[in-house]
Design an enzyme around this catalytic site. Structure first.
Site, PDB file in Angstrom:
ATOM      1  CG  HIS A   1      56.335   1.574  65.160  1.00  0.00           C
ATOM      2  ND1 HIS A   1      56.581   2.469  66.181  1.00  0.00           N
ATOM      3  CD2 HIS A   1      57.463   1.548  64.408  1.00  0.00           C
ATOM      4  CE1 HIS A   1      57.811   2.953  66.052  1.00  0.00           C
ATOM      5  NE2 HIS A   1      58.361   2.415  64.987  1.00  0.00           N
TER       6      HIS A   1
ATOM      7  CG  ASP B   1      60.255   1.956  61.705  1.00  0.00           C
ATOM      8  OD1 ASP B   1      60.259   3.135  62.100  1.00  0.00           O
ATOM      9  OD2 ASP B   1      60.370   0.975  62.464  1.00  0.00           O
TER      10      ASP B   1
ATOM     11  CD  GLU C   1      59.645  -0.803  65.886  1.00  0.00           C
ATOM     12  OE1 GLU C   1      60.613  -1.162  65.200  1.00  0.00           O
ATOM     13  OE2 GLU C   1      59.682   0.209  66.629  1.00  0.00           O
ATOM     14  CD  GLU C   2      60.446   2.963  68.816  1.00  0.00           C
ATOM     15  OE1 GLU C   2      61.495   2.385  69.143  1.00  0.00           O
ATOM     16  OE2 GLU C   2      60.373   3.737  67.850  1.00  0.00           O
TER      17      GLU C   2
ATOM     18  CG  HIS D   1      64.508   6.222  70.056  1.00  0.00           C
ATOM     19  ND1 HIS D   1      64.938   4.928  70.279  1.00  0.00           N
ATOM     20  CD2 HIS D   1      63.510   6.115  69.140  1.00  0.00           C
ATOM     21  CE1 HIS D   1      64.244   4.090  69.525  1.00  0.00           C
ATOM     22  NE2 HIS D   1      63.373   4.803  68.824  1.00  0.00           N
TER      23      HIS D   1
ATOM     24  CG  ASP E   1      61.236   5.354  65.312  1.00  0.00           C
ATOM     25  OD1 ASP E   1      60.503   4.570  64.680  1.00  0.00           O
ATOM     26  OD2 ASP E   1      62.168   4.986  66.042  1.00  0.00           O
TER      27      ASP E   1
ATOM     28  CG  ASP F   1      55.335   1.699  69.794  1.00  0.00           C
ATOM     29  OD1 ASP F   1      55.326   1.449  68.563  1.00  0.00           O
ATOM     30  OD2 ASP F   1      56.224   1.279  70.564  1.00  0.00           O
TER      31      ASP F   1
END
Length: 417
Positions: A78, A198, A175-176, A384, A141, A80
């Site tokens: 992903h 991932d 995805e997040e 994150h 990520d 995003d």
């Protein structure tokens, strides 16, 4: 390896933060910036059937170069990044030949990435680390996963002596915020199975993940001058606090590990008149997952009963929405796809770390849509947040795993024939 570093940095400097409060797909227009770049890059390296739909889902094909029939495999990541931390104006820092000591991310703000706190750093002494500047997340990520897939496809195109079947790749938005697979066209993708790139540490191979739900809980109140508030004021913030105190102690992300589930409060905003609490619910065990959701409802009813006479209507409302489920149920019947990935890692000198995901990937939803999809490491750590980093060598290893899986899939079919 510089090629991998350059490609990764070209991705992470593009802001692709998703937004759970948006109703569109992608949830933010800026995700198109990287999506369109990826489409052009895939065409440039020689991928075929490159497509992007009206929701920014990208697919492309690397045709088979063998005469015999081979299952079509896929690789998915992903583009995003998480809304949990700032993803704009990312300024990656390169730390060559890491010496095992503290890394100063930002001298002005005294932000230090230290192995005393993040002990995994010591696994990467002597390697090249890519970090943040302490003011944003990095975006490994899952831009590390995208980097690895694109680089592996480029390598296979440039080295046709490596035999493989048809390979499909897919890049997704959102995805997040739990929507990455919502509009993924499994039939169009056309793979027998796939792997999401991932995961985190080198060697991670995962086919179990959390069952997941999100809850938005709204508390009402009544504002009255504090000098005359006796028996009249109802402070919604205090009711929210009481709600949190009803949740079981020791069941938060920072207090759990392995298969242990949790409640995680990630947003709390309020005033006397209204407070909104947002949390996520996670558990690998389906029965325990359902009981966690039931507990939210039970606490809600308890508080509403307490304030029924004074407030006159429900003072608390809870909206609970399932997000994804444990992929184990869908992967176990085709566990050979995990075995192939495990064998690929061993053949290139990586010790497989097979363990449950304490999170979710697009693969969990895709598995329930008919595309079994285990998860493989992408190399990053501390996702994150400002302490996120990725070793360049880990991304290189992931590229090698992607290539080896494709090679083994074609070889094992040929041997059986």
């Amino acid at each position: 390896m510089q090629h991998i570093i350059d490609r990764f940095i070209s991705y992470v400097v593009i802001d692709t933060e998703s937004d759970a409060n948006s109703e569109t797909t992608p949830s933010t227009k800026k995700q198109w910036d990287l999506a369109n770049k990826l489409v052009e890059e895939l065409k440039t390296i020689g991928m075929q059937d490159v497509s992007i739909d009206d929701k920014s889902y990208i697919m492309a094909t690397l045709p088979s170069n063998v005469a015999h029939e081979v299952p079509t495999i896929g690789y998915i990541s992903h583009f995003d990044t998480s809304p949990d931390f700032c993803g704009a104006n990312v300024k990656p820092q390169i730390v060559p030949n890491y010496d095992g000591k503290d890394i100063v991310l930002n001298a002005d703000k005294n932000i230090i990435l230290s192995p005393n706190y993040f002990k995994d750093l010591l696994l990467y002494k002597g390697q090249t680390l890519i970090t943040t500047d302490g003011t944003t997340l990095l975006g490994a990520d899952d831009k590390a996963g995208i980097t690895e897939i694109v680089t592996a496809m480029e390598f296979l195109i440039n080295n046709p002596e490596i035999k493989h079947g048809k390979i499909r790749i897919g890049f997704t938005p959102d995805e997040e915020i739990g929507r990455g697979a919502h509009h993924f066209d499994v039939e169009k993708f056309g793979a027998d199975w796939a792997y999401t790139m991932d995961g985190s540490q080198v060697g991670e191979l995962e086919y179990e993940n959390f069952n997941a739900a999100g809850a938005k809980i709204t508390f009402k109140g009544k504002s009255v001058h504090p000098g005359y508030a006796k028996g009249k004021m109802i402070n919604s913030m205090l009711i929210a606090n009481n709600f949190l105190n009803e949740l079981p102690s020791g069941e938060t992300p920072e207090e759990t590990k392995g298969y242990e589930g949790f409640f995680h409060v990630h947003h709390l905003t309020g005033s006397i008149e209204e407070t909104v609490l947002e949390l996520i619910i996670r558990d690998h065990n389906k029965n325990k997952f359902e009981k966690r959701k039931e507990l939210i409802e039970k606490i809600t009813k308890k508080i509403n009963k307490k304030f029924a006479k004074q407030f006159g209507e429900d003072i608390v409302t809870a909206e609970i929405k399932d997000q994804y489920y444990n992929m184990k149920e869908k992967v176990l019947p085709v566990k050979h796809i995990v075995d192939i990935a495990e064998k690929a890692m061993k053949e290139i000198g990586i010790k497989p770390l097979i363990k449950p995901i304490r999170g979710g990937t697009d693969g969990s939803q895709l598995s329930y849509k008919g595309l079994p999809c285990p998860n493989i490491f992408a190399g990053g750590h501390n996702f994150h947040g400002k302490y996120e980093y990725v070793p360049a060598e880990s991304m290189q290893k992931a590229v090698e795993v992607i290539v080896k899986i494709a090679e083994l899939t074609a070889l094992e079919v040929a041997v059986k024939k």
